[in-house]
Design an enzyme around this catalytic site. Structure first.
Site, PDB file in Angstrom:
ATOM      1  CD  GLU A 135      -1.423   5.668   9.535  1.00 41.57           C
ATOM      2  OE1 GLU A 135      -2.491   6.291   9.361  1.00 41.57           O
ATOM      3  OE2 GLU A 135      -1.124   4.640   8.911  1.00 41.57           O
ATOM      4  CG  ASP A 282      -0.186   3.924  -0.733  1.00 42.72           C
ATOM      5  OD1 ASP A 282       0.736   4.541  -0.171  1.00 42.72           O
ATOM      6  OD2 ASP A 282      -1.068   3.320  -0.090  1.00 42.72           O
ATOM      7  CD  GLU A 376      -3.930  -5.420   4.562  1.00 36.26           C
ATOM      8  OE1 GLU A 376      -3.543  -4.663   5.463  1.00 36.26           O
ATOM      9  OE2 GLU A 376      -4.986  -5.212   3.949  1.00 36.26           O
ATOM     10  CD  GLU A 394      -7.127   2.047   0.813  1.00 38.74           C
ATOM     11  OE1 GLU A 394      -6.567   2.803   1.633  1.00 38.74           O
ATOM     12  OE2 GLU A 394      -7.720   0.991   1.158  1.00 38.74           O
ATOM     13  CB  THR A 480      -4.274   9.871   1.168  1.00 39.07           C
ATOM     14  OG1 THR A 480      -4.149   8.491   0.808  1.00 39.07           O
ATOM     15  CG2 THR A 480      -3.766  10.087   2.589  1.00 39.07           C
TER      16      THR A 480
END
Length: 907
Positions: A135, A282, A376, A394, A480
């Site tokens: 993160e 991902d 989710e 996304e 991302t």
């Protein structure tokens, strides 16, 4: 601007005319939404960004994130821990750093310059705090590098940032050096966490004991670290990132060419062997392809293509993307999907594989329309599996890339839907609140930094014209986290990459973000007919007519509302007919029992009348039949679990009076008796008041005041049904029971439904709902602050326009870009921020035990927040009040159990 196709001249000559016709058609289709309408939507995006950003700066900065329901900053250590989700917080003004390049893209150059000065003045990176390497890399390091890229671009343009001397880059290098100790492992895979001050290992660092990390956590480093190396000329960062990627590649399952979800950072053993394109994996795939685009290294493209072929062979079941086991890729690993896979259609656009991108995106869009947001996690028949939605970007990202590639105006309407849903359901006076439960519309006190970093970028780009943009986005790659890194970095000095094996082949691709410098890596001689298959869009999938995308979408649209569109399987277990599905199974059907036998599944009748299913794979008639049996058992468990959840649906308490106007929704548990709100179109609407006695266990002394209102009651001292009868006798139109267990919340405890008292409860004809302590205190505090508080009791949150139908919409409910002004003028402090010091605790006799029967609900429902008080205040205990204030300071703990439970489900 239409996507440019790149062809070898000899091939292009045969198709030139038809391609030009196609592109001109697609360009004309893009004009079906008028420029004025696109401008209106673009301006609405900017207004929404301003609402979120200004509230963060006004109420939260320098905290890492805004808590939009309580209108204050989330400071790590001052709020109850939310588990792993808090690892993104490092006391480094996360949201501001994450938002820097968004400010520039949205033409807020002056604000950007001011924000950079704030970062340089206020932000420290040497805090003694343990943070997530993943993160921190994508949000903070990426944010600093994106900000640096924008600062350099503006400085070169000669108008802004003339004072800038690479200060953000210096901060980025400082942060990169603080992250490097995490890579000190024998494998090169980083530890998942690092202490910003003390690094890894040693008691003072409180790190170094972890053994596992997710594939995405270790494989989503290369863009930021390589950019840092090339900006600074120090190769150490790119070297470490490449080493981690190389190790993951070597540990792929060699037969399936898939990677698992969790890996041991020391041994390289797969801890979780399920494989998909969603949570945990991902961005590993995303960074392989984007590393090729940014760095021009053919090896990344080769690896991506090998992975992609396996994804399309085993995981993609258009329009679904289902996890499989890496060692048995024909065996599904679960029967539900998580929302993070919504990025994948956008990646497929970059890849040039348009058809499956359209199909999966359409499935996601229909699920979005069904639930207002992507849950989710959701099942293969499109029901809610995990009900949260933390405003993830996304889906908007994939929508932008599909529009960019096709110019199909359909995707502009998809973007409009995203905007409308955010304004209708997530917008609150102090920003935008994450959805705690998409089924009820309830909120949680959370606005993640990625909402500002990503969502508004992609929505703005979707509706903006080329002249609206302050720079050419084709010169940049999106990380991302949607940070902008210049493609010119491919020309910078980089560590020498190992050469591909002699027998390997690398295929060239033309991509929307592929710069001239990267294209030049390929000579015409390298482009043969096999390379032509990998152009963008893939020419085998070019639209034969403008209706082609619609023809792909229509079947999916109907499928979401009916049954799951599964790929045809022309076989019975071990024979040749389709296998038995769990939803079709009937225990008294002889044919079904025979199918179970062939799959190795035994049916056992228990003494209590229940039926138990047991599978022994060795007893199946074939390996294929055994796999069908395993799938059947997984589906049956999912079906059973879902049915249990659906028996106990949560309810909603929506505060509709000033200043909330329906924007705050509290999750409530239902009662097994009284009015069934799921059968009520309008719900029950009324002002709330505290019953006296508060327990509701005797006839009310304030019956005249309760009449025609919704009574607030405290749990305990008598049965729920008895409380309901007493407030009914007083003339109440509904009741809300508030838990007396201080600190309880639907964030941390499963919802439950209130049971009757063992007698016939047909006489109870009003609705009774249950709120946990924290949700109840929001309502009590609102009542204390505003005295007259009106709520709507319903099965789910109602559209605010329908609540105020026929009346002027309070605060003008933001149907267009200028709608916010009236509401925003109602004083941000008074209308949005609720003074916690005003919370009081009712002093009651708590000696009597609570003998109410409670039925636990399995699915953790949403929580939500705000404040209140009664006309006649009960006595206040000062000690109890201060304790309540402390409790109310507690943050709404995110239902992180969702993804933790995902792990448990699959181990």
């Amino acid at each position: 601007m239409c996507t440019v196709l790149w062809f070898r001249p000899a091939t292009m000559s045969a198709l030139l005319f038809s391609l030009l016709l196609l592109l001109s058609t697609l360009c004309r289709l893009g004009q079906s939404m008028s420029r004025e309408e696109k401008l209106k939507l673009r301006n609405q995006v900017v207004e929404m960004f301003d609402h979120a950003y200004s509230n963060y700066m006004d109420h939260a900065y320098p905290a890492d994130e805004l808590m939009p329901l309580t209108c204050r900053g989330r400071v790590r250590g001052l709020e109850p821990s939310r588990g792993d989700v808090d690892d993104a917080l490092g006391m480094f003004s996360l949201t501001l750093i994450d938002t820097l390049d968004t400010l520039v893209l949205l033409n807020k150059t002056a604000e950007f310059e001011a924000a950079v000065r704030r970062v340089l003045k206020d932000v420290r990176l040497d805090n003694d705090v343990v943070v997530s390497v993943f993160e921190t890399n994508i949000r903070v390091l990426g944010g600093l590098l994106g900000g640096h890229s924008m600062a350099v671009m503006l400085k070169d343009a000669g108008h802004y940032m003339q004072w800038y001397q690479d200060e953000l880059l210096h901060m980025a290098k400082d942060l990169g050096l603080r992250l490097l100790p995490a890579f000190n492992t024998s494998s090169g895979l980083p530890y998942p966490r690092v202490n910003l001050k003390h690094g890894v290992r040693g008691p003072e660092s409180r790190t170094g004991t972890e053994t596992d990390t997710c594939t995405a956590c270790a494989g989503t480093i290369i863009l930021e670290f390589a950019a840092l190396s090339r900006f600074t000329g120090d190769p150490v960062f790119e070297v470490h990132a490449r080493r981690a990627l190389n190790f993951l590649w070597e540990k792929r399952q060699r037969n399936s060419n898939l990677v698992g979800t969790t890996i041991n950072i020391h041994s390289g053993e797969w801890v979780r062997r399920d494989s998909g394109v969603g949570a945990g994996i991902d961005s590993y795939y995303e960074y392989l392809l984007k590393a090729y685009i940014l760095l021009g290294d053919d090896l990344f493209l080769q690896r991506f293509n090998i992975h992609y072929a396996s994804i399309m062979k085993y995981i993609s079941q258009p329009p679904l993307l289902l996890d499989v086991h890496i060692h048995k890729p024909l065996l599904p690993a679960r029967t539900w999907m998580d929302s993070l896979l919504a990025f994948f259609p956008g990646l497929q656009v970059l890849k040039g594989d348009i058809r499956p991108a359209i199909e999966t995106h359409e499935m996601l869009y229909q699920v979005t329309k069904k639930h207002n947001f992507l849950p989710e996690a959701f099942t293969t028949d499109f029901r809610v599996h995990w009900a949260q939605h933390p405003l993830r970007p996304e889906f908007a990202e994939s929508t932008y890339f599909l529009y960019k590639a096709t110019k199909d105006p359909y995707y502009l309407e998809v973007g409009r839907t995203v905007l409308d849903n955010l304004n209708r359901f997530a917008r609150v006076p102090c920003g935008f609140a994450a959805m705690k439960d998409v089924r009820t519309g309830s909120h949680e006190d959370r606005m993640d930094s990625f909402f500002l970093a990503e969502m508004f970028k992609y929505l703005f780009l979707l509706f903006a014209e080329e002249e609206d943009l302050p720079f050419n986005v084709e010169d940049y790659i999106f990380t991302t986290e949607a940070h902008l890194l210049p493609l010119s970095l491919s020309l910078s000095t980089a560590p020498r990459a190992p050469s591909p094996p002699a027998n390997s082949t690398v295929q060239a691709e033309s991509l929307p973000h592929l710069s001239t410098s990267v294209k030049s890596l390929w000579s015409e001689e390298e482009l043969d007919d096999s390379n032509f298959d990998w152009t963008c869009p893939n020419t085998r999938l070019l639209f034969p007519d403008p209706a082609f995308p619609r023809n792909l979408r229509d079947p999916i649209r109907s499928a979401v509302d009916k049954s799951c569109p599964r790929p045809a399987v022309h076989r019975e277990p071990g024979m040749g007919r389709p296998p038995l599905r769990a939803q079709d199974f009937m225990a008294n059907n002889p044919d079904h029992l025979e199918l179970l036998r062939r799959m190795g599944v035994s049916l056992i009748h228990l003494k209590d009348g229940r039926v138990q299913l047991v599978q022994h794979a060795t007893q199946a008639v074939s390996a294929v039949a055994a796999e069908d049996g395993m799938r059947f058992m997984q589906e049956m468990m999912e079906l059973s679990s879902q049915q249990q959840k659906e028996q106990l649906p949560p309810r909603a308490v929506q505060i509709i009076s000033h200043p909330f106007f329906g924007r705050v929704v509290l999750t409530a548990g239902p009662a097994q008796f009284g009015t069934d709100l799921s059968k009520s179109i309008t719900g029950v609407r009324g002002f709330v008041t505290v019953a006296e006695p508060y327990s509701g266990c005797a006839e009310l002394s304030n019956a005249a005041f309760v009449q025609g209102r919704i009574a607030l009651l405290q749990r305990g001292q008598c049965m729920f049904a008895e409380k309901a009868r007493h407030i009914m006798k007083a003339g109440a139109i509904g009741g809300i029971v508030i838990d007396d267990n201080e600190g309880s919340s639907s964030d941390t405890a499963p919802l439950f439904q209130m049971a009757g008292d063992g007698r016939n409860t047909d006489d109870v004809t009003l609705p009774l709902l249950f709120l946990f302590y924290k949700e109840g205190n929001i309502l009590l505090e609102a009542l204390k602050e505003y005295r007259e508080v009106e709520v709507l009791l319903s099965d789910k949150a109602r559209d605010r326009a329908s609540i105020f139908k026929g009346k002027p919409l309070p605060g003008i409910l933001l149907e267009s870009s200028g709608d916010a002004h009236e509401e925003d003028q109602t004083s941000p402090a008074s209308s949005a921020t609720l003074d916690r010091s005003h919370v009081s605790t009712v002093e009651l006799d708590e000696s009597a035990p609570d003998n109410e029967e409670v039925t636990p609900e399995e699915d953790v429902g949403p929580a939500i927040k705000r404040n209140p008080e009664p006309e006649e205040e009960p006595a206040v205990d000062k000690d109890s009040s201060s304790k309540s204030v402390k409790a109310m300071m507690a943050d709404w703990r995110e239902d992180l159990e969702a993804f933790q439970q995902m792990e448990k489900d699959e181990l």
